[in-house]
Write an enzyme that holds these catalytic residues in place. Sequence first.
Site, PDB file in Angstrom:
ATOM      1  N   LYS A  72       0.825  -1.215   0.000  1.00 46.46           N
ATOM      2  CA  LYS A  72       0.000   0.000   0.000  1.00 46.46           C
ATOM      3  C   LYS A  72       0.859   1.265   0.000  1.00 46.46           C
ATOM      4  O   LYS A  72       0.595   2.198  -0.733  1.00 46.46           O
ATOM      5  CB  LYS A  72      -0.918   0.054   1.242  1.00 46.46           C
ATOM      6  CG  LYS A  72      -1.851  -1.121   1.402  1.00 46.46           C
ATOM      7  CD  LYS A  72      -2.795  -0.926   2.575  1.00 46.46           C
ATOM      8  CE  LYS A  72      -2.142  -0.823   3.936  1.00 46.46           C
ATOM      9  NZ  LYS A  72      -1.438  -2.042   4.379  1.00 46.46           N
TER      10      LYS A  72
ATOM     11  N   ARG B 290      11.907  -7.288   4.332  1.00 47.49           N
ATOM     12  CA  ARG B 290      11.887  -5.836   4.171  1.00 47.49           C
ATOM     13  C   ARG B 290      12.983  -5.184   5.015  1.00 47.49           C
ATOM     14  O   ARG B 290      13.209  -5.584   6.161  1.00 47.49           O
ATOM     15  CB  ARG B 290      10.513  -5.341   4.621  1.00 47.49           C
ATOM     16  CG  ARG B 290      10.207  -3.934   4.279  1.00 47.49           C
ATOM     17  CD  ARG B 290       8.724  -3.734   4.215  1.00 47.49           C
ATOM     18  NE  ARG B 290       8.158  -3.468   5.529  1.00 47.49           N
ATOM     19  CZ  ARG B 290       6.931  -2.980   5.694  1.00 47.49           C
ATOM     20  NH1 ARG B 290       6.152  -2.739   4.656  1.00 47.49           N
ATOM     21  NH2 ARG B 290       6.463  -2.759   6.887  1.00 47.49           N
TER      22      ARG B 290
ATOM     23  N   ARG C 235       0.594  -9.060  13.707  1.00 52.13           N
ATOM     24  CA  ARG C 235      -0.012  -8.018  12.867  1.00 52.13           C
ATOM     25  C   ARG C 235      -1.046  -8.616  11.916  1.00 52.13           C
ATOM     26  O   ARG C 235      -2.085  -8.015  11.659  1.00 52.13           O
ATOM     27  CB  ARG C 235       1.072  -7.279  12.070  1.00 52.13           C
ATOM     28  CG  ARG C 235       1.863  -6.317  12.935  1.00 52.13           C
ATOM     29  CD  ARG C 235       3.160  -5.928  12.278  1.00 52.13           C
ATOM     30  NE  ARG C 235       3.012  -4.910  11.251  1.00 52.13           N
ATOM     31  CZ  ARG C 235       3.922  -4.679  10.299  1.00 52.13           C
ATOM     32  NH1 ARG C 235       5.022  -5.403  10.239  1.00 52.13           N
ATOM     33  NH2 ARG C 235       3.724  -3.731   9.427  1.00 52.13           N
TER      34      ARG C 235
ATOM     35  N   ARG D 296      12.642  -3.351  10.708  1.00 46.06           N
ATOM     36  CA  ARG D 296      11.746  -2.709  11.686  1.00 46.06           C
ATOM     37  C   ARG D 296      11.389  -3.711  12.770  1.00 46.06           C
ATOM     38  O   ARG D 296      11.229  -4.898  12.488  1.00 46.06           O
ATOM     39  CB  ARG D 296      10.456  -2.294  10.968  1.00 46.06           C
ATOM     40  CG  ARG D 296      10.355  -0.820  10.706  1.00 46.06           C
ATOM     41  CD  ARG D 296       9.264  -0.504   9.711  1.00 46.06           C
ATOM     42  NE  ARG D 296       7.927  -0.930  10.125  1.00 46.06           N
ATOM     43  CZ  ARG D 296       6.817  -0.650   9.438  1.00 46.06           C
ATOM     44  NH1 ARG D 296       6.891   0.060   8.339  1.00 46.06           N
ATOM     45  NH2 ARG D 296       5.649  -1.070   9.855  1.00 46.06           N
TER      46      ARG D 296
HETATM   47  P1  AMP Z   1       1.938   0.437   9.435  1.00 46.66           P
HETATM   48  O1  AMP Z   1       3.190   1.151   9.092  1.00 46.66           O
HETATM   49  O2  AMP Z   1       0.713   0.969   8.726  1.00 46.66           O
HETATM   50  O3  AMP Z   1       2.056  -1.066   9.314  1.00 46.66           O
HETATM   51  O4  AMP Z   1       1.646   0.735  10.989  1.00 46.66           O
HETATM   52  C1  AMP Z   1       2.580   0.376  11.981  1.00 46.66           C
HETATM   53  C2  AMP Z   1       1.905   0.333  13.338  1.00 46.66           C
HETATM   54  O5  AMP Z   1       1.393   1.634  13.677  1.00 46.66           O
HETATM   55  C3  AMP Z   1       0.713  -0.599  13.456  1.00 46.66           C
HETATM   56  O6  AMP Z   1       1.095  -1.953  13.673  1.00 46.66           O
HETATM   57  C4  AMP Z   1       0.013   0.003  14.677  1.00 46.66           C
HETATM   58  O7  AMP Z   1       0.686  -0.305  15.875  1.00 46.66           O
HETATM   59  C5  AMP Z   1       0.192   1.500  14.426  1.00 46.66           C
HETATM   60  N1  AMP Z   1      -0.907   2.029  13.593  1.00 46.66           N
HETATM   61  C6  AMP Z   1      -0.809   2.535  12.338  1.00 46.66           C
HETATM   62  N2  AMP Z   1      -2.009   2.919  11.886  1.00 46.66           N
HETATM   63  C7  AMP Z   1      -2.897   2.648  12.868  1.00 46.66           C
HETATM   64  C8  AMP Z   1      -4.301   2.783  12.989  1.00 46.66           C
HETATM   65  N3  AMP Z   1      -5.068   3.276  11.996  1.00 46.66           N
HETATM   66  N4  AMP Z   1      -4.893   2.401  14.161  1.00 46.66           N
HETATM   67  C9  AMP Z   1      -4.147   1.915  15.174  1.00 46.66           C
HETATM   68  N5  AMP Z   1      -2.817   1.715  15.123  1.00 46.66           N
HETATM   69  C10 AMP Z   1      -2.186   2.086  13.978  1.00 46.66           C
END
Ligand code: AMP
Length: 209
Positions: A13, A122, A166, A155
């Site tokens: 994404k 990654r 996740r 990460r």
């Molecule tokens: P991402 O980079 O989108 O995979 O987000 C990394 C982490 O940020 C997620 O695993 C959550 O801990 C937190 N996070 C990101 N977006 C959200 C959201 N919309 N709601 C809650 N936690 C979020």
Amino acid sequence: MNLVFLGPPGAGKGTVAQKIADHYDIPHISTGDLFRGEIKAQSSLGKKVESILKSGELVPDDLTIDLVKNRLVKDDARNGFIMDGFPRTTAQADKLLEITSIDYVINFIIPDESVIERLSGRRTCKNCGNMHHIQFMPPLKEGICDVCKGELLTRDDDRPEAISNRLQVYKNQTQPLIAYFQDKNLIKDIDAEPAPETVLERVKQVLEA
Ligand code: AMP
């Protein structure tokens, strides 16, 4: 154009969102990036959410919604935006539709095995956040970012225990949003398995249809 990119972690994404954002001159708003920025700055929000991000759990809705509200009032989001990684719960989706309208929700479809393969390989630049993949998008020099020459790291939430958490969190809390947005006739499905350039072209076709 107000867009939401929905899909499991590792579906690509972010990569596609950045290109679409450049193409239409609208901001790419990634809540994950915003939280990581807060953690890097050691702000009070950053300190609150650091361990949550490490584990792969979701940040509480109220904190996440405030973060997004503050971002959407900025000038650059006046003509549209791409939300990447938000909403992730029904409460967040309700709130988003309360504060703005959405034109399309692009639903990135990809099997779990590909998610695991993509996330575990990654490598993210410590400096600029640019991403490489040890197999699919290797850097010119091992461990070094092609863009800024920063150090490439795994990460915390791309480690195996966090990846499976996740995925589970996605299935339990975020996947129900597919039906939620289908009911509102907003969903456009995209096969996210092919290379990013192919997925990008398909997303453009959907948006320009
Ligand atoms: P991402 O980079 O989108 O995979 O987000 C990394 C982490 O940020 C997620 O695993 C959550 O801990 C937190 N996070 C990101 N977006 C959200 C959201 N919309 N709601 C809650 N936690 C979020």
